[in-house]
Design an enzyme around this catalytic site. Structure first.
Site, PDB file in Angstrom:
ATOM      1  N   SER A   1     -30.469 -25.151  -5.765  1.00 31.28           N
ATOM      2  CA  SER A   1     -29.584 -24.073  -5.364  1.00 31.28           C
ATOM      3  C   SER A   1     -28.114 -24.493  -5.239  1.00 31.28           C
ATOM      4  O   SER A   1     -27.253 -23.617  -5.147  1.00 31.28           O
ATOM      5  CB  SER A   1     -30.059 -23.506  -4.025  1.00 31.28           C
ATOM      6  OG  SER A   1     -30.036 -24.501  -3.015  1.00 31.28           O
TER       7      SER A   1
ATOM      8  N   SER B   1     -32.476 -29.322  -4.295  1.00 34.22           N
ATOM      9  CA  SER B   1     -31.262 -28.558  -4.606  1.00 34.22           C
ATOM     10  C   SER B   1     -29.977 -29.343  -4.772  1.00 34.22           C
ATOM     11  O   SER B   1     -28.967 -28.782  -5.183  1.00 34.22           O
ATOM     12  CB  SER B   1     -31.041 -27.475  -3.548  1.00 34.22           C
ATOM     13  OG  SER B   1     -31.896 -26.408  -3.829  1.00 34.22           O
TER      14      SER B   1
ATOM     15  N   LYS C   1     -20.816 -26.493  -0.312  1.00 36.23           N
ATOM     16  CA  LYS C   1     -21.760 -25.382  -0.532  1.00 36.23           C
ATOM     17  C   LYS C   1     -21.567 -24.285   0.519  1.00 36.23           C
ATOM     18  O   LYS C   1     -21.238 -24.574   1.672  1.00 36.23           O
ATOM     19  CB  LYS C   1     -23.187 -25.966  -0.479  1.00 36.23           C
ATOM     20  CG  LYS C   1     -24.284 -25.029  -0.974  1.00 36.23           C
ATOM     21  CD  LYS C   1     -25.608 -25.795  -1.038  1.00 36.23           C
ATOM     22  CE  LYS C   1     -26.771 -24.927  -1.461  1.00 36.23           C
ATOM     23  NZ  LYS C   1     -28.040 -25.685  -1.542  1.00 36.23           N
TER      24      LYS C   1
HETATM   25  N1  GLN Z   1     -36.127 -24.892  -5.641  1.00 40.16           N
HETATM   26  C1  GLN Z   1     -36.509 -25.194  -4.291  1.00 40.16           C
HETATM   27  C2  GLN Z   1     -36.730 -23.914  -3.522  1.00 40.16           C
HETATM   28  O1  GLN Z   1     -36.444 -22.890  -4.038  1.00 40.16           O
HETATM   29  C3  GLN Z   1     -35.517 -26.074  -3.621  1.00 40.16           C
HETATM   30  C4  GLN Z   1     -34.442 -25.394  -2.900  1.00 40.16           C
HETATM   31  C5  GLN Z   1     -33.564 -26.311  -2.101  1.00 40.16           C
HETATM   32  O2  GLN Z   1     -33.666 -27.538  -2.211  1.00 40.16           O
HETATM   33  N2  GLN Z   1     -32.725 -25.707  -1.277  1.00 40.16           N
HETATM   34  O3  GLN Z   1     -37.191 -23.926  -2.411  1.00 40.16           O
END
Ligand code: GLN
Length: 466
Positions: A151, A175, A76
């Protein structure tokens, strides 16, 4: 190599001289080109083939013996890789060439894995659909019109598209697990603290964890071993021993979907209990308050002076403001504002403090549940992967979708998402989630391996790519 083989199997082939790191890297790079319309990759290493040749030589002379030596991997875009642009999907860091490796990257390199590229993601890991990146949206490998999740959408889709068999993502509220589920692969959010965060671009430090993603559960387990620290000796960290049977708590309302998993695993299960998590309704509000509060603090460093994008339009007097206004996207700004609000004088007690107290209550309830059961079985998401554009239309609705995943981040428990076949009607993958006791990551991984052995291994389809 268009074989659909696991990393563990490919690494054996390398050792036998039947393939090589150079060959696999060439194929992965080719696959990146072939799948470019999915927009999963943000930057590619231009030294990959040279490094692959060095790895091959070391394997040949016997100095690299790791079970995954020679395997190419993508990570990532918020995990620092020396010499690669590591931008967290943000204009703020679009020119940032990392001068060092995150600890997990050093771990990979020590075991002879080769990082070939960074994967696309929501800006600063804030999002659920991989659509807020400066590089544009990621497409779902099963349905081009849909989101790959987020994400870590790029890391999940890369594996599903056969670019590399394994990848790294980060999980602050779901994510890793949610995109893994939307792309039909495995993903683990490790116990908080099991994997070093050094070199991970911070979003919410008390919940961020780097974790493995893979098409094959055995690879997931091996990759976790490589990037993680051994569990504290005072806590239990045994996997699924030979004669061990486990007690499963199924979240009420999820019995029907859970049935096929439970049936497949019946040999290993001694008891199934239907459980409720009363505090689950508070998970999303407390998660978003705490996550935004920490994000506003973590992102304060991007001022165009110490770090980040520098606006060309700024006067000396509004230098920081203009750089931040132009460098951050809408969702990131929304969270910085929310975070500053919940931390501000007069509101702190009602929001941040309250959310922290609720977090403790949720933790207590989950701890108590683990006195009765060994793992908790629940959904990963409320709905299937949304059509592109949908997640950005209704922010609150999108936040609410995190209900089942953000729980593990609030409590620090390990949690895995396991692909369990297809939603035939929509032709989209389905997933389930297993939550485990603190430091019982290995048990979750062993259960995934066992499940895969039982159901998937012999009928795994041939896929394109490696
Ligand atoms: N959807 C969650 C957020 O927007 C999780 C994001 C993540 O795990 N980085 O915070």
């Amino acid at each position: 190599m268009p074989s659909g083989k696991s990393s563990v199997e490919l690494a054996v082939k390398i050792k036998e001289g039947k393939t090589s790191c150079v060959e696999l890297t060439r194929l992965a790079l080719k696959r990146i080109e072939e799948t470019s319309e999915y927009n999963v990759i943000t930057s590619i290493s231009d030294t990959a083939l040279k490094e692959a040749a060095v790895i091959d030589a070391q394997i040949k002379e016997g100095s690299l013996k790791s079970p995954l030596a020679g395997i190419p991997i993508v990570v990532k875009d918020n995990i620092c890789v020396n010499g690669l642009v590591t931008s967290a999907g943000s204009k703020m860091l679009k020119d940032f060439v990392s001068p060092y490796d995150a600890t997990v990257i050093s771990n990979l390199k020590n075991e002879g894995l080769l990082v070939i590229a960074h994967t696309n993601m929501d800006e600063f890991a804030m999002g659920s659909s991989s659509e807020t990146s400066i590089y544009g949206e990621v497409h779902n490998p099963f349905d081009f019109e849909r989101s790959a999740g987020g994400s870590s959408g790029g890391s999940a889709a890369s594996v599903a598209l056969g670019i590399t068999p394994i990848s790294l993502g980060s999980d602050t509220g779901g994510s890793i697990r949610q995109p893994a589920s939307f792309c039909g692969i495995y993903g683990l959010k490790p116990t908080y603290g099991r994997v070093s965060r050094y070199g991970l671009i911070a979003y919410c430090s008390s919940m961020d964890q780097i974790g493995p993603m893979a098409k094959d559960a055995r690879d997931l387990k091996e990759l976790f071993r490589i990037i993680s620290n051994p569990a504290d000796k005072s806590s239990v960290s045994s996997g699924l021993e030979k004669d061990k049977k486990i007690k499963v708590g199924v979240l009420e309302g999820f019995e029907k979907t859970a049935a096929s998993f439970i049936d497949t695993m019946r040999e290993k299960i001694s008891e199934v209990k239907i459980i409720q998590i009363d505090s689950l309704k508070y998970a999303v509000p407390s998660y978003y308050i705490i996550a935004c509060a920490e994000a506003s603090s973590n992102l304060a460093r991007y001022d165009g002076i110490r770090y980040g994008y520098v606006s060309e339009n700024s006067e000396d007097s509004d230098y920081i403001k203009t750089s931040r206004t132009e460098g951050f996207g809408t969702e990131v700004k929304r969270r910085i504002m929310l975070g500053n609000f919940v931390l501000s004088h007069g509101f702190y007690d009602d929001y941040y403090l309250k959310a922290s107290q609720v977090r403790s209550l949720i933790k207590k309830e989950i701890e108590n549940l683990f006195n009765e059961v060994d793992v908790i079985l629940m959904p990963v998401t409320l709905n299937e992967a949304p059509k592109l554009g949908e997640a950005l239309k209704d922010t609150l609705k999108t936040y609410k979708e995190d209900v089942y995943t953000c729980l593990a981040n609030l409590t620090g428990n390990p949690s895995i998402s396991i692909p369990v076949g297809m939603n035939e009607e929509l032709n989209l993958p389905k997933g389930i989630q297993l939550l485990g006791r603190t430091n019982e990551d290995e048990l979750l991984l062993d259960l995934a391996v066992k499940y895969q052995e039982t159901i998937f291994l012999d009928r795994r389809k041939e896929t394109n790519g490696i």
